[in-house]
Motif scaffolding. Structure first.
Motif, short mmCIF file in Angstrom:
data_model
loop_
_atom_site.label_atom_id
_atom_site.label_comp_id
_atom_site.label_asym_id
_atom_site.label_seq_id
_atom_site.Cartn_x
_atom_site.Cartn_y
_atom_site.Cartn_z
N ARG A 338 33.15 20.86 -53.17
CA ARG A 338 33.11 20.13 -51.90
C ARG A 338 32.60 21.03 -50.77
NH1 ARG A 338 35.12 15.23 -50.24
NH2 ARG A 338 35.50 15.02 -48.01
N HIS A 339 31.72 20.45 -49.96
CA HIS A 339 31.21 21.16 -48.79
C HIS A 339 32.24 21.11 -47.68
CE1 HIS A 339 27.95 21.83 -45.57
NE2 HIS A 339 27.92 22.90 -46.36
N GLY A 344 29.43 15.33 -45.52
CA GLY A 344 28.63 14.89 -46.65
C GLY A 344 29.40 14.74 -47.93
N GLY A 345 30.39 15.61 -48.18
CA GLY A 345 31.24 15.43 -49.34
C GLY A 345 30.96 16.41 -50.45
N TYR A 346 30.65 15.89 -51.64
CA TYR A 346 30.62 16.67 -52.87
C TYR A 346 29.20 17.01 -53.29
CZ TYR A 346 35.36 14.76 -53.19
OH TYR A 346 36.65 14.40 -52.93
N LEU A 347 29.03 18.20 -53.90
CA LEU A 347 27.77 18.56 -54.52
C LEU A 347 27.51 17.58 -55.66
CD1 LEU A 347 25.51 20.75 -54.50
CD2 LEU A 347 26.80 21.92 -56.30
N HIS A 348 26.33 16.96 -55.63
CA HIS A 348 26.08 15.76 -56.42
C HIS A 348 24.66 15.80 -56.96
CE1 HIS A 348 26.47 11.30 -57.09
NE2 HIS A 348 25.17 11.31 -56.81
N SER A 349 24.48 15.23 -58.14
CA SER A 349 23.13 15.03 -58.66
C SER A 349 23.14 13.72 -59.45
CB SER A 349 22.69 16.20 -59.54
OG SER A 349 21.33 16.07 -59.90
N HIS A 350 21.95 13.18 -59.65
CA HIS A 350 21.82 11.93 -60.38
C HIS A 350 20.43 11.89 -61.01
CE1 HIS A 350 21.32 10.87 -55.91
NE2 HIS A 350 20.13 11.18 -56.37
N ASP A 351 20.26 11.00 -61.93
CA ASP A 351 19.03 10.97 -62.73
C ASP A 351 17.89 10.28 -61.98
OD1 ASP A 351 17.36 11.42 -64.83
OD2 ASP A 351 18.08 9.75 -66.06
N HIS A 352 17.58 10.85 -60.81
CA HIS A 352 16.44 10.41 -60.01
C HIS A 352 15.72 11.65 -59.51
CE1 HIS A 352 17.50 6.09 -59.85
NE2 HIS A 352 18.75 6.54 -59.90
N MET A 353 14.43 11.58 -59.40
CA MET A 353 13.63 12.75 -59.07
C MET A 353 13.19 12.74 -57.61
SD MET A 353 13.87 14.03 -62.01
CE MET A 353 14.42 13.38 -63.59
N TYR A 354 12.95 13.94 -57.08
CA TYR A 354 12.33 14.04 -55.76
C TYR A 354 10.93 13.43 -55.82
CZ TYR A 354 15.92 17.45 -54.34
OH TYR A 354 17.11 18.06 -54.01
N VAL A 363 19.31 16.86 -55.93
CA VAL A 363 20.65 17.37 -55.66
C VAL A 363 20.99 17.00 -54.22
CG1 VAL A 363 22.10 19.44 -55.42
CG2 VAL A 363 20.47 19.26 -57.31
N THR A 364 22.14 16.41 -54.02
CA THR A 364 22.52 15.90 -52.70
C THR A 364 24.01 16.19 -52.46
OG1 THR A 364 23.22 13.72 -53.51
CG2 THR A 364 20.88 14.01 -53.00
N LEU A 365 24.49 15.76 -51.27
CA LEU A 365 25.92 15.64 -51.03
C LEU A 365 26.25 14.16 -51.01
CD1 LEU A 365 27.18 18.17 -48.35
CD2 LEU A 365 27.08 18.40 -50.82
N TYR A 366 27.36 13.81 -51.63
CA TYR A 366 27.79 12.41 -51.74
C TYR A 366 29.26 12.33 -51.35
CZ TYR A 366 28.39 7.77 -53.88
OH TYR A 366 28.65 6.45 -54.09
N PRO A 367 29.64 11.39 -50.48
CA PRO A 367 30.99 11.42 -49.91
C PRO A 367 32.08 10.84 -50.78
CG PRO A 367 29.76 9.63 -48.93
CD PRO A 367 28.80 10.38 -49.81
N HIS A 368 31.73 10.18 -51.88
CA HIS A 368 32.74 9.49 -52.68
C HIS A 368 32.95 10.19 -54.02
CE1 HIS A 368 32.46 6.35 -49.71
NE2 HIS A 368 31.17 6.19 -49.96
N LEU A 369 34.12 10.00 -54.59
CA LEU A 369 34.42 10.53 -55.91
C LEU A 369 33.56 9.81 -56.94
CD1 LEU A 369 38.31 10.66 -55.59
CD2 LEU A 369 36.76 12.61 -55.63
#
Length: 835
Positions: A338-339, A344-354, A363-369
């Motif tokens: 967590r930041h 912003g929330g949690y260090l996050h990644s998902h199967d989408h590309m820049y 790689v982003t920050l995402y506020p939800h669990l």
């Protein structure tokens, strides 16, 4: 000879409320006697039957103006979206985040609850029809009554500051029909309660000034001032400026008290202590108390709690914040990171590309669990190696972080950041790799424990969940994992950007472990949980969030305006539109421009008087002129204190932010009318009263001419076009029908048709971090086959989209707005408070 306390006012037959200045002769110098004469209370307090009748007439006129047609529109208007919605949440106990203190919103909730509101209506969109179960009339009646009482407070304030009955009545009538104040007092908005509390504080303090210092009446008036200041501050932070105004006037008064040789210094000290207690301590206690009630009322977790820390959220029912977390973090742990510094929330990644740069996984920050927040910690030189013994993380340990779901590792390299690409000190952070890949040097991150941010103890030596605050340093790029409040575009789902920064503010590179599991640790291993914050800690954190969000409400809005334009009434605000009718916030130009002109004239007058005084000419020789200067300076000081801070605010601003300052301006203008009658035309008061009467007639004429924009009643296109004195008065005249007979025909047709729901969803202009954003201008009207169920403001992109994601030109959006539609933010569309 002692000065006379009062004299019979010529032409009125009433006591003169302005006594001569009392100058005492001391052994060394003359001095101003600060004790008010005993006759001052009598001359400035309504006691005669005639004046009480005058007040009753003022009350009846004001009540009619403010309460007329209060049940219409029978749909949500402007920021009722927010404040009606907040009242609903108070009743249901659902936590929410707002940038304003809680009092006014709690009062709306209380009125609604008393009237039978159960919170079943959420005020989701402008134009949304009220169901029968929502007592919106009674909720609107509350600000309308406060608006009516505010007019009476203005009258009483003017009387306390030395204005005679006829002028106080005329000035208060002008205020009663001032279009902008009538408009804001008819809806579930914060402005009417705020102005009522400010007006109460002004009246109480002016009342305090006419009583002998230290008397029981003066102490009651001073206590009332403190209570009103506390209520104003608890409704909106604008109350701070009112506290500053009262504080400066107290210093002014104490300065003269110190120089009053007839007053013992002990009495002056007691008065100073009394003022400090009543005017600072009591408002602070009231303010804190209402936040205590606020936290006690809102106990159910919601998306609105996402603004707050995990520790704060653990105090809410239904939260999903991890508890009993494994304390020890080591190689092989699966963690959520967590930041600290942003929301912003949690260090996050998902199967989408820049869509630019390396085009690797985002790689982003995402506020939800979320499962996409989980990372596997690997030793940098032993990736893909099962752990056989527990090895903790120490300061300097070099690790790799593998994203559990995608099996790609946290990675940085010499590519520009996706949004902050102009900053050479920020580099892209991505996830890179494939099944079986052991990674490379660009996946290596060194742990740096920040011992200043970490509490003393074992957590400073090795990483422990919740307790250790650390940085992740890229071993090749020599930069730190970093995040700030910059959003990715739509292709990044508007989540918060994560980069690798070689510069920047250090606190934006701090992280900690929240979720933690390890295959070799069991139920007997040490566990930690968030410590429940105290009330004071929650209070401090909520104010940090309120301040942070408020100053970042800086996205453009269709109806925003700048402070320099407010004194000239260059534009208003579109509140509501439907069935070829409109509610539009516009001030009464006659009063508005008169206030602005008087401020300029008074400034020139004071400059001339200072020059004359410097040349040895006598000035301020008449008691009425002295009182005019003192009271006008008092009120214009209030005007300046409530207006000038707007220039320091970087957030979006609207015309209604000027109304508190404008109230003080009208008080000052009333004294200009008074001195015109009593001094300028002192030998021909009839002429002075005729001028004041003509001014009132012009004000009433403007009010009547523009009443359709206040009450949302029928108006013709022709009358609307003629009414536009300035091009910035951008209410849509083409929406109005050609004649009043056309409205009757429309009503007849609608009476035979089924009622259809509103076709657009909305968010208002103020209070929440959800704002409409303009698209580039395009000359385009709405096509006949164009079906817009929702207009959505897409944050970060400064554009509008429809319900299908199609971008809408600005002119299309404005035409929908002018026809009664409105804009909904992405946050409101998903029924959440934040993204």
């Amino acid at each position: 000879m002692p000065p006379k306390a009062y004299s019979e006012s010529q032409g009125t037959g009433s006591q003169d409320p302005v006594p001569d200045l009392n100058i005492g002769k001391g052994p060394e110098r003359p001095y101003v006697v600060t004790e008010p004469p005993s006759s001052l209370v009598e001359s400035r307090t309504p006691k005669s039957a005639k004046e009480k009748l005058t007040i009753a007439v003022l009350l009846l006129v004001t009540a009619f103006v403010r309460l007329y047609g209060l049940s219409y529109p029978n749909s949500v208007v402007f920021d009722e979206v927010h404040f009606g919605g907040f009242a609903s949440k108070y009743i249901k106990g659902v936590f929410f985040m707002d940038v304003h203190p809680p009092l006014a919103k709690m009062l709306f909730a209380a009125i609604g609850s008393i009237a039978g509101f159960t919170g079943d209506f959420d005020f989701e969109s402008i134009g949304q029809m009220f169901p029968a179960t929502t007592p919106y009339f009674f909720m609107r009646l509350f600000p309308a009554v406060l608006g009516t009482l505010t007019v009476l407070l203005m009258y009483m304030t003017l009387r306390c500051s030395g204005v005679r009955v006829p002028i106080a009545f005329i000035a208060s009538l002008c205020f009663a029909v001032e279009n902008s104040y009538v408009t804001i007092s008819r809806y579930i908005l914060l402005d009417a309660p705020l102005l009522f509390f400010i007006a109460s504080a002004v009246y109480s303090f002016k009342k305090y000034e006419i009583y002998p210092q230290g008397s029981w009446n003066s102490q009651k008036a001073l206590l009332s001032t403190g209570l009103a200041l506390g209520m104003a501050l608890s409704a909106k932070w604008v109350g701070l400026f009112t506290i500053a105004w009262v504080g400066i006037l107290c210093v002014w008064r104490l300065w003269f008290m110190i120089g009053d040789l007839s007053k013992p210094i002990r009495k002056t000290v007691r008065e100073a202590v009394r003022k400090f207690s009543f005017l600072l301590v009591i408002p602070l206690v009231i303010y804190v108390f209402f936040f205590y009630v606020h936290f006690k009322c809102l106990t159910i977790h919601s998306d609105g709690a996402g603004f707050f820390s995990s520790a704060f959220r653990t105090t809410l029912q239904g939260n999903t914040i991890p508890q009993n977390i494994l304390a020890d973090v080591g190689i092989g742990s699966t963690v959520s990171i967590r930041h600290i510094a942003t929301m912003g929330g949690y260090l996050h990644s998902h199967d989408h590309m820049y869509e630019k740069g390396s085009q690797q996984q985002q790689v982003t920050l995402y506020p939800h669990l979320d499962g996409n927040n989980d990372w596997l910690i690997e030793l940098h030189d032993k990736p893909n190696t099962p752990v056989t013994s527990f090895e903790g993380l120490k300061d300097g340990t070099i690790i790799k972080l593998k994203h559990v779901i995608s099996q790609r590792r946290l990675h940085s390299h010499d590519h520009k950041a996706p949004v902050s690409e102009s900053a050479d000190w920020q580099k892209e952070v991505s996830c890179y790799g494939f099944d079986g890949f052991e990674g490379d040097g660009n996946d290596n991150w060194a742990i740096e424990i920040d011992k200043d941010a970490t509490a003393p103890g074992e957590a400073q030596e090795r990483v422990k969940a919740l307790e250790t605050k650390f940085r992740l340093k890229h071993t090749i790029m020599n930069c730190h994992l970093f995040s700030h409040e910059v959003k990715l575009p739509k292709w990044g789902f508007e989540q918060q950007e994560v980069t690798c920064a070689s510069q920047g503010k250090p606190h934006l590179t701090l992280w900690y472990i929240e979720g933690n599991s390890h295959p070799l640790l069991n139920e007997t291993s040490e566990r930690v949980s968030y410590k429940e914050p105290t009330f004071l800690e929650k209070l401090v954190e909520s104010h940090q969030k309120m301040w942070h969000i408020n100053k970042n409400l800086n996205e453009p809005h269709i109806y925003e305006s700048k402070p320099h334009s407010w004194p000239f009434l260059l534009r208003g605000i579109n509140y509501w539109g439907h069935d070829h009718k409109q509610v539009y916030l516009l001030g009464n130009a006659i009063v508005w421009w008169s206030v602005t002109a008087f401020i300029a004239i008074f400034g020139l007058l004071v400059g001339y008087e200072l020059l004359a005084w410097q040349l040895g000419k006598p000035i301020l020789q008449d008691a009425k002129v002295v009182n005019f200067h003192v009271q006008t300076i008092h009120y214009l000081l209030g005007y300046v204190l409530h207006y000038i801070p707007s220039f320091l605010m970087g957030r979006q601003l609207f015309l209604h932010h000027y109304l508190a300052a404008y109230y003080f301006g009208i008080l000052a203008l009333a004294h200009a009318m008074e001195i015109t009658v009593t001094y300028v035309f002192r030998k021909r008061e009839t002429v002075g009263y005729a001028i004041a009467g003509a001014f009132l007639s012009a004000v009433v004429y403007f009010f009547v001419s523009y009443r359709a924009l206040i009450y949302g009643t029928p108006w013709t296109n022709e009358l609307c076009q003629k009414s536009k004195w300035l091009s910035g008065w951008d209410y849509p005249c083409h929406n109005f029908l050609s004649s009043y007979e056309d409205y009757k025909k429309l009503e007849t047709e609608q009476a035979h048709q089924p009622v259809s729901p509103s076709n657009t969803l909305a968010a208002g202009a103020d209070s929440q971090p959800t704002v409409a954003q303009q698209a580039p201008n395009a000359q385009q009207a709405i096509p006949e086959d164009f079906d817009v169920d929702e207009i959505i403001a897409a944050p970060g992109n400064k554009k509008f989209v429809d319900q299908n994601g199609n971008e809408l030109p600005f002119d299309v959006v404005k035409e929908v707005l002018d026809n009664g539609g409105s804009v909904m933010s992405v946050e409101h569309r998903s029924h959440t408070e934040i993204l």
